[in-house]
Motif scaffolding. Structure first.
Motif, PDB file in Angstrom:
ATOM      1  N   PHE A  44       0.842  -1.196   0.000  1.00  0.00           N
ATOM      2  CA  PHE A  44       0.000   0.000   0.000  1.00  0.00           C
ATOM      3  C   PHE A  44       0.875   1.243   0.000  1.00  0.00           C
ATOM      4  O   PHE A  44       2.078   1.164   0.253  1.00  0.00           O
ATOM      5  CB  PHE A  44      -0.946   0.025   1.209  1.00  0.00           C
ATOM      6  N   ARG A  45       0.239   2.375  -0.257  1.00  0.00           N
ATOM      7  CA  ARG A  45       0.924   3.669  -0.173  1.00  0.00           C
ATOM      8  C   ARG A  45       0.340   4.436   0.998  1.00  0.00           C
ATOM      9  O   ARG A  45      -0.881   4.547   1.126  1.00  0.00           O
ATOM     10  CB  ARG A  45       0.689   4.463  -1.462  1.00  0.00           C
ATOM     11  N   ALA A  46       1.187   4.974   1.841  1.00  0.00           N
ATOM     12  CA  ALA A  46       0.756   5.905   2.889  1.00  0.00           C
ATOM     13  C   ALA A  46       0.914   7.301   2.289  1.00  0.00           C
ATOM     14  O   ALA A  46       1.981   7.656   1.808  1.00  0.00           O
ATOM     15  CB  ALA A  46       1.620   5.752   4.134  1.00  0.00           C
ATOM     16  N   ARG A  47      -0.172   8.064   2.287  1.00  0.00           N
ATOM     17  CA  ARG A  47      -0.113   9.395   1.684  1.00  0.00           C
ATOM     18  C   ARG A  47      -1.004  10.373   2.423  1.00  0.00           C
ATOM     19  O   ARG A  47      -1.874   9.993   3.189  1.00  0.00           O
ATOM     20  CB  ARG A  47      -0.456   9.334   0.211  1.00  0.00           C
ATOM     21  N   ALA A  48      -0.741  11.650   2.182  1.00  0.00           N
ATOM     22  CA  ALA A  48      -1.564  12.726   2.717  1.00  0.00           C
ATOM     23  C   ALA A  48      -1.615  13.832   1.666  1.00  0.00           C
ATOM     24  O   ALA A  48      -0.848  13.827   0.705  1.00  0.00           O
ATOM     25  CB  ALA A  48      -0.989  13.256   4.030  1.00  0.00           C
ATOM     26  N   LYS A  49      -2.505  14.771   1.860  1.00  0.00           N
ATOM     27  CA  LYS A  49      -2.630  15.922   0.972  1.00  0.00           C
ATOM     28  C   LYS A  49      -1.899  17.114   1.572  1.00  0.00           C
ATOM     29  O   LYS A  49      -1.827  17.255   2.794  1.00  0.00           O
ATOM     30  CB  LYS A  49      -4.092  16.311   0.791  1.00  0.00           C
ATOM     31  N   VAL A  50      -1.419  17.988   0.699  1.00  0.00           N
ATOM     32  CA  VAL A  50      -0.810  19.245   1.106  1.00  0.00           C
ATOM     33  C   VAL A  50      -1.204  20.296   0.067  1.00  0.00           C
ATOM     34  O   VAL A  50      -1.379  19.977  -1.107  1.00  0.00           O
ATOM     35  CB  VAL A  50       0.731  19.119   1.224  1.00  0.00           C
ATOM     36  N   LEU A  51      -1.359  21.515   0.504  1.00  0.00           N
ATOM     37  CA  LEU A  51      -1.631  22.597  -0.436  1.00  0.00           C
ATOM     38  C   LEU A  51      -0.376  22.867  -1.266  1.00  0.00           C
ATOM     39  O   LEU A  51       0.727  22.963  -0.709  1.00  0.00           O
ATOM     40  CB  LEU A  51      -2.057  23.865   0.298  1.00  0.00           C
ATOM     41  N   ALA A  52      -0.534  22.984  -2.563  1.00  0.00           N
ATOM     42  CA  ALA A  52       0.600  23.219  -3.457  1.00  0.00           C
ATOM     43  C   ALA A  52       1.377  24.470  -3.058  1.00  0.00           C
ATOM     44  O   ALA A  52       2.605  24.496  -3.143  1.00  0.00           O
ATOM     45  CB  ALA A  52       0.118  23.322  -4.899  1.00  0.00           C
ATOM     46  N   LYS A  53       0.678  25.488  -2.596  1.00  0.00           N
ATOM     47  CA  LYS A  53       1.363  26.740  -2.229  1.00  0.00           C
ATOM     48  C   LYS A  53       2.216  26.572  -0.966  1.00  0.00           C
ATOM     49  O   LYS A  53       3.053  27.424  -0.673  1.00  0.00           O
ATOM     50  CB  LYS A  53       0.355  27.876  -2.050  1.00  0.00           C
ATOM     51  N   GLU A  54       2.021  25.491  -0.230  1.00  0.00           N
ATOM     52  CA  GLU A  54       2.812  25.232   0.989  1.00  0.00           C
ATOM     53  C   GLU A  54       3.944  24.227   0.740  1.00  0.00           C
ATOM     54  O   GLU A  54       4.646  23.850   1.665  1.00  0.00           O
ATOM     55  CB  GLU A  54       1.891  24.719   2.098  1.00  0.00           C
ATOM     56  N   PHE A  55       4.123  23.824  -0.514  1.00  0.00           N
ATOM     57  CA  PHE A  55       5.143  22.853  -0.901  1.00  0.00           C
ATOM     58  C   PHE A  55       6.188  23.551  -1.762  1.00  0.00           C
ATOM     59  O   PHE A  55       5.846  24.330  -2.646  1.00  0.00           O
ATOM     60  CB  PHE A  55       4.478  21.729  -1.705  1.00  0.00           C
ATOM     61  N   ARG A  56       7.467  23.264  -1.509  1.00  0.00           N
ATOM     62  CA  ARG A  56       8.501  23.805  -2.389  1.00  0.00           C
ATOM     63  C   ARG A  56       9.677  22.844  -2.482  1.00  0.00           C
ATOM     64  O   ARG A  56      10.031  22.173  -1.500  1.00  0.00           O
ATOM     65  CB  ARG A  56       8.947  25.191  -1.959  1.00  0.00           C
ATOM     66  N   TRP A  57      10.231  22.762  -3.679  1.00  0.00           N
ATOM     67  CA  TRP A  57      11.434  21.966  -3.886  1.00  0.00           C
ATOM     68  C   TRP A  57      12.608  22.735  -3.307  1.00  0.00           C
ATOM     69  O   TRP A  57      12.776  23.921  -3.593  1.00  0.00           O
ATOM     70  CB  TRP A  57      11.670  21.709  -5.373  1.00  0.00           C
ATOM     71  N   SER A  58      13.434  22.115  -2.507  1.00  0.00           N
ATOM     72  CA  SER A  58      14.619  22.786  -1.967  1.00  0.00           C
ATOM     73  C   SER A  58      15.903  22.315  -2.649  1.00  0.00           C
ATOM     74  O   SER A  58      16.946  22.956  -2.526  1.00  0.00           O
ATOM     75  CB  SER A  58      14.720  22.589  -0.451  1.00  0.00           C
ATOM     76  N   ARG A  59      15.808  21.195  -3.376  1.00  0.00           N
ATOM     77  CA  ARG A  59      16.964  20.685  -4.109  1.00  0.00           C
ATOM     78  C   ARG A  59      16.479  19.672  -5.145  1.00  0.00           C
ATOM     79  O   ARG A  59      15.577  18.883  -4.877  1.00  0.00           O
ATOM     80  CB  ARG A  59      17.936  20.008  -3.128  1.00  0.00           C
ATOM     81  N   GLY A  60      17.084  19.706  -6.320  1.00  0.00           N
ATOM     82  CA  GLY A  60      16.909  18.655  -7.303  1.00  0.00           C
ATOM     83  C   GLY A  60      15.605  18.618  -8.069  1.00  0.00           C
ATOM     84  O   GLY A  60      15.276  17.579  -8.654  1.00  0.00           O
ATOM     85  N   GLU A  61      14.866  19.711  -8.138  1.00  0.00           N
ATOM     86  CA  GLU A  61      13.598  19.702  -8.875  1.00  0.00           C
ATOM     87  C   GLU A  61      13.795  19.219 -10.308  1.00  0.00           C
ATOM     88  O   GLU A  61      12.925  18.549 -10.883  1.00  0.00           O
ATOM     89  CB  GLU A  61      12.956  21.092  -8.860  1.00  0.00           C
ATOM     90  N   GLU A  62      14.958  19.522 -10.885  1.00  0.00           N
ATOM     91  CA  GLU A  62      15.229  19.107 -12.267  1.00  0.00           C
ATOM     92  C   GLU A  62      15.350  17.587 -12.405  1.00  0.00           C
ATOM     93  O   GLU A  62      15.276  17.047 -13.518  1.00  0.00           O
ATOM     94  CB  GLU A  62      16.498  19.794 -12.795  1.00  0.00           C
ATOM     95  N   LEU A  63      15.516  16.882 -11.303  1.00  0.00           N
ATOM     96  CA  LEU A  63      15.599  15.413 -11.323  1.00  0.00           C
ATOM     97  C   LEU A  63      14.224  14.746 -11.257  1.00  0.00           C
ATOM     98  O   LEU A  63      14.111  13.540 -11.472  1.00  0.00           O
ATOM     99  CB  LEU A  63      16.449  14.910 -10.152  1.00  0.00           C
ATOM    100  N   VAL A  64      13.204  15.524 -10.936  1.00  0.00           N
ATOM    101  CA  VAL A  64      11.860  14.962 -10.775  1.00  0.00           C
ATOM    102  C   VAL A  64      11.208  14.773 -12.143  1.00  0.00           C
ATOM    103  O   VAL A  64      11.210  15.679 -12.974  1.00  0.00           O
ATOM    104  CB  VAL A  64      10.979  15.867  -9.877  1.00  0.00           C
TER     105      VAL A  64
END
Length: 146
Positions: free
Chosen positions: A38-58
């Protein structure tokens, strides 16, 4: 502030907000994407999420029309999900968080398609698909996606 990262540490992110609607998803897509029961997951608002390193690898894979699963292109860690119909909300895989999210999954969903070799042993509510009136901020789903 919550921090998260992938296995190779090439990608890192921060969440400056509360996680919502944590759950365990047993659908076939989540099982395959995460290589587990299974996957354990939760929701987050996009405006409260930010890449701090490696976004180009995603990289993002469109697993269902309008639903994109983001993963590290180096190590394959599943990171987030994005939804065309609800761009203001992301799904975050709890397993890649480096900090305690301060929430715990509230239920099991899509147990109608759970792995036959896995036994759910806790007392959390179980739903064949999604709880009545729930939804994940995306389109209606069947028992193969979560």
């Amino acid at each position: 502030m919550l921090r998260g990262s992938c296995l190779c540490q090439g990608v890192a992110f921060e969440i400056d907000g509360a996680l919502k609607d944590p759950l365990y998803c047993h659908c076939a897509m989540c099982r395959k994407a995460h290589g587990t029961a299974f996957r354990a997951r939760a929701k987050v608002l996009a405006k409260e999420f930010r890449w701090s390193r490696g976004e180009e690898l995603v990289r993002f894979y469109e697993s269902s029309p309008g639903e994109f699963r983001g993963f590290c292109s180096v190590c394959g860690s599943s990171l987030i999900s994005k939804f065309d119909v609800k761009p203001a909300v992301y799904g975050v895989a709890l397993g890649v968080l480096d900090d305690d999210p301060q929430v715990r999954p509230l239920c099991h969903v899509f147990v109608g398609s759970k792995a036959p070799w896995f036994e759910i042993t806790d007392s959390l509510p179980r739903y064949e698909t999604l709880p009545p009136g729930a939804g994940q901020g995306t389109r209606p789903r069947d028992q193969t996606d979560g």
